[in-house]
Design a protein around this motif. Structure first.
Motif, PDB file in Angstrom:
ATOM      1  N   LEU A 185       0.809  -1.237   0.053  1.00 22.84           N
ATOM      2  CA  LEU A 185      -0.036  -0.079   0.186  1.00 22.84           C
ATOM      3  C   LEU A 185       0.908   1.313   0.180  1.00 22.84           C
ATOM      4  N   GLN A 195      -7.574   1.466   3.460  1.00 22.82           N
ATOM      5  CA  GLN A 195      -7.100   0.406   3.114  1.00 22.82           C
ATOM      6  C   GLN A 195      -6.432   0.000   4.565  1.00 22.82           C
ATOM      7  N   ARG A 212      -8.700  -1.166   7.203  1.00 19.82           N
ATOM      8  CA  ARG A 212      -9.124  -2.365   6.640  1.00 19.82           C
ATOM      9  C   ARG A 212      -8.118  -3.478   7.163  1.00 19.82           C
TER      10      ARG A 212
END
Length: 99
Positions: free
Chosen positions: A76, A93, A96
């Motif tokens: 990421l 993200q 998550r």
């Protein structure tokens, strides 16, 4: 006039008696319903107690799982550095993955 008064008095007595009987029947029926509700509640609680076992304790996070999460976060970060992800997308993200 005495006949009229007697008729009114008789009607009042009959009406009062009917009201008293009706109230007594209503109270007795309410008591029966309350008792039935208590019995049903007790049966329900007895049946529900054995059916609800305690949930198993959560498994400890394995080292492999943490390694995979770190690898995903690195990917990421690379995507964010390349400009593929915005800051908001990166944070979403990340939340998550870490949840």
């Amino acid at each position: 006039m005495p006949g009229l008064l007697r008729g009114v008095a008789r009607t009042a007595v009959i009406s009062g008696t009917a009201t008293a009987v009706s109230n007594r029947v209503s109270r007795r029926q309410a008591g029966r319903w309350a008792e039935q509700d208590r019995q049903r509640q007790m049966v329900y609680e007895q049946e529900a107690a054995p059916m609800a076992p305690a949930p198993p304790p959560p498994a400890p996070v394995a080292a492999d799982d943490m390694t995979a999460k770190i690898e995903q976060l690195k990917q990421l970060g690379d995507l964010k550095a390349q400009g593929v992800l915005t800051e908001e997308e990166f944070q979403a993200q990340k939340r998550r993955i870490l949840a």
